[in-house]
Write an enzyme that holds these catalytic residues in place. Structure first.
Site: not given
Ligand code: SER
Length: 310
Positions: A8, A11-12, A34-35, A49, A139, A143
């Site tokens: 990831g 991302g952010q 990442d993707i 993946d 979500y 988590k």
């Protein structure tokens, strides 16, 4: 010497974490994934993946990876559009990492949790580490389950999985993708482009937030702490500051009187209302010396500087 993989990385949080780790880890020992097809950076990039245990294992063994920062997830608001896909990605990618840790193929893991683990029956102000938790989003459910699985693996298989429950993250370069706290980033971009900002939360919705630099510091600090100091085997509460849309709007209107914010709350209001107003983070402070550097005012000033809005 650790060999590190960030899942990831684009991302952010991943964007800034990659940059920060690239300053303290040799080029050859840091891998991003990442993707997308490639990274924004010139760092080493692997196509992995995260939902395939075999693919992850192969890449991790081929590159002698010892430490993983697993940041990939579908966030709260976006997750509600496709609950089953959100559950699948958020949980099964975590299980793949947990099982590689159980097999001692990876030695150390960081995995972020979120204030989304809290729900309507959690205490609202200064929400403690331990309180009732009934998350209302898929979500948040993923988590909270993930936190419990981390604790289970740490206690049953003696793994070293570390985690932090992040508040809404305010960042300047890579925007968040599909969270309930995204307004706190979007509003700066509308301000910059001279557009009216249509806020999807009510003006007085107070939520815990944290500036991206503090996020990165917290991750690095937690990962450096001796394992024996860590009393929380699931995920640590941390806080930065609390704010509402109105508070940011007022700061921005002070800079430019023309700036306008309209409030039209949508389905995200219910999610925001189920989350705490503020967080108590005693365990993080005591166990690994957590202390935020950015309060509300400092964060607003930093965003304005970073986005070149002066
Ligand atoms: N910022 C996240 C979200 O809004 C919370 O972890 O989904």
């Amino acid at each position: 010497m650790s060999r590190v993989l960030i899942i990831g990385s684009e991302g952010q949080i991943g964007t800034q974490l990659s940059l920060a780790l690239s300053k303290i880890i040799d080029f050859d020992n840091l891998f991003l994934s990442d993707i997308c097809d490639q990274s924004k950076t010139d760092l080493k990039y692997l196509r992995v993946d995260a939902l395939s245990y075999d693919d992850l294992k192969k890449n991790i063994l081929d590159n002698d990876i010892t430490e993983v920062y697993h940041l990939a997830a579908i966030l709260s608001a976006k997750g509600e559009k496709d609950p089953m896909r959100t559950w699948d990605l958020n949980m099964n990618s975590l299980f793949n990492i947990l099982n590689l840790a159980k097999e001692k193929i990876i030695k150390k893991v960081f995995w972020p949790s979120s204030i989304a683990v809290f729900g309507d029956n959690s205490s609202k102000n200064n929400t403690p580490q331990f309180t009732d938790k009934e998350p209302i989003t898929v979500y948040g459910i993923s988590k909270l389950s993930g936190e419990n699985w981390c604790k289970y693996y740490n206690e049953r298989y003696d793994t070293d999985i570390r985690s932090i429950r992040f508040p809404g993250v305010i960042s300047y370069d890579t925007p968040p993708g599909g969270g309930t706290t995204d307004y706190a980033v979007d509003i700066f971009h509308s301000f910059k482009s001279g557009k009216i900002y249509n806020c999807f939360l009510k003006e007085d919705t107070t939520l815990p937030m944290i500036y991206i630099d503090d996020v990165i510091n917290s991750i690095i600090k937690l990962m450096k702490t001796p394992k024996d100091n860590l009393r929380i085997k699931s995920s640590y509460n941390i806080s930065g500051f609390s704010m509402s849309p109105k508070m940011i709007a007022e700061e921005l209107i002070n800079i430019n009187k023309e700036f306008k914010v309209e409030y039209n709350s949508d389905f995200r209001q219910k999610i925001a209302d189920s989350w705490p107003n503020s967080i108590k983070d005693k365990y993080a402070r005591e166990d690994w010396g957590w202390k935020e550097n950015f309060d509300f005012k400092k964060t607003v000033n930093e965003m304005i500087t970073k986005l070149n809005m002066k």
